[in-house]
Design a protein around this motif. Sequence first.
Motif, PDB file in Angstrom:
ATOM      1  N   ALA A  66       0.638  -1.222  -0.073  1.00  0.00           N
ATOM      2  CA  ALA A  66       0.064  -0.265   0.024  1.00  0.00           C
ATOM      3  C   ALA A  66       0.443   0.876  -0.191  1.00  0.00           C
ATOM      4  O   ALA A  66       0.848   2.241  -0.560  1.00  0.00           O
ATOM      5  N   THR A 113       2.680   1.664  -3.528  1.00  0.00           N
ATOM      6  CA  THR A 113       2.204   2.313  -4.776  1.00  0.00           C
ATOM      7  C   THR A 113       1.174   3.273  -4.435  1.00  0.00           C
ATOM      8  O   THR A 113       0.411   3.793  -4.792  1.00  0.00           O
ATOM      9  N   ARG A 114       1.326   4.072  -3.105  1.00  0.00           N
ATOM     10  CA  ARG A 114       0.900   5.113  -2.455  1.00  0.00           C
ATOM     11  C   ARG A 114      -0.671   4.992  -2.613  1.00  0.00           C
ATOM     12  O   ARG A 114      -1.475   5.814  -2.974  1.00  0.00           O
ATOM     13  N   HIS A 115      -0.932   3.961  -1.786  1.00  0.00           N
ATOM     14  CA  HIS A 115      -2.741   3.893  -1.590  1.00  0.00           C
ATOM     15  C   HIS A 115      -2.396   3.888   0.213  1.00  0.00           C
ATOM     16  O   HIS A 115      -3.010   3.215   0.970  1.00  0.00           O
ATOM     17  N   GLN A 127      -6.178   3.889   1.524  1.00  0.00           N
ATOM     18  CA  GLN A 127      -6.678   3.098   1.512  1.00  0.00           C
ATOM     19  C   GLN A 127      -6.421   2.309   3.405  1.00  0.00           C
ATOM     20  O   GLN A 127      -7.374   1.809   3.954  1.00  0.00           O
ATOM     21  N   PRO A 154     -12.768  -2.003  -1.956  1.00  0.00           N
ATOM     22  CA  PRO A 154     -11.828  -1.460  -1.261  1.00  0.00           C
ATOM     23  C   PRO A 154     -10.243  -2.612  -0.914  1.00  0.00           C
ATOM     24  O   PRO A 154     -10.794  -2.822   0.254  1.00  0.00           O
ATOM     25  N   THR A 193      -8.194  -1.807   1.921  1.00  0.00           N
ATOM     26  CA  THR A 193      -8.639  -1.508   3.258  1.00  0.00           C
ATOM     27  C   THR A 193      -8.947  -2.871   4.105  1.00  0.00           C
ATOM     28  O   THR A 193      -9.112  -3.049   5.308  1.00  0.00           O
ATOM     29  N   GLU A 252      -1.834  12.369  -2.109  1.00  0.00           N
ATOM     30  CA  GLU A 252      -3.063  11.227  -2.363  1.00  0.00           C
ATOM     31  C   GLU A 252      -4.181  11.949  -2.761  1.00  0.00           C
ATOM     32  O   GLU A 252      -4.054  12.928  -1.699  1.00  0.00           O
ATOM     33  N   LYS A 258     -14.859   9.073  -1.258  1.00  0.00           N
ATOM     34  CA  LYS A 258     -14.034   8.679  -0.465  1.00  0.00           C
ATOM     35  C   LYS A 258     -13.624   9.837   0.942  1.00  0.00           C
ATOM     36  O   LYS A 258     -13.506   8.901   1.716  1.00  0.00           O
TER      37      LYS A 258
END
Length: 298
Positions: free
Chosen positions: A95, A98-100, A103, A153, A156, A264, A270
């Motif tokens: 996460a 991958t710049r999540h 989440q 998601p 998450t 982000e 969201k």
Amino acid sequence: MKNTDPEAAKGVLYGLAAYTMWGCFPLYFALFSGVPAFEVLVHRVIWSCVFLAVVVSFLKRWQPIRAALAHPKKLGVVFGCAVFIAVNWGVYIYAVETRHVLQASLGYFLTPLVNVGLGMLVLRESITRLQIVAVALATVAILYQLFLLGVVPWITLVLAFSFGTYGLLRKQVELDGLSGLFVETLLLLPLSLLALATLSANGTSHFADEPALTWLLISSGVVTAIPLLAFAGAARRLRLATVGFLMYINPTIQFLIALLVFHEPLSNEKLISFVMIWVALGVYSWSAWCGRHRSVKP
């Protein structure tokens, strides 16, 4: 007027330190740019095991570990814990890479509510109406993302349910936090060493590419263990309810890092999901607070 309990004050400081360090993990794991999440996970397991062995030796805490290892048939639950914490670590590293991180932070906001739901479904624990409302709100927030954004998601959900299941299994293990994590990483060590050997044989290992990267991979063991030790210090000195409230520091810092450092995007959809989760956590926290006051009545 009562004086402040010095041990409780220490506990709060330890708790703040632990959750702040965990909250800043995105900044640390972002340093592994170019190294696949799986390889970072392999090194995190190996060097956590090595560093925890040093800590256990320094603290002279081998007795409970020897007792656990003396009964291999009872290690099934511990191995289950190891698998779920490894999944949690691996997905979290992915996460960040991958710049999540938004989440990921939502997953850790969701974790207390997942714990309540698992307790009800698996352990048949009784929960209050307010807790039911909180879990329902969290479910609606996830379904909202699913149907409005058309995207599951999964980061998450995997983070929340892997850590929630880890906590559920961990309740069945008598080992303390430090000893438990050492045994868990020890059980994963053979697979991790095999994976590292395979990466090296294939020429895809990054371990010896650059001295700075090599030391960074080794440091993952220290970075994993230090917050755990601080958390253990907090857990020994504080009520469970206090520790529960402090835990929101972690995903809050991650949320801010995702927005302010990694930039982000946070769409309105969201944001609405986050607000619903925050409201659910507010309801849950209020229920826990009310239950605490009822429990201390004469």
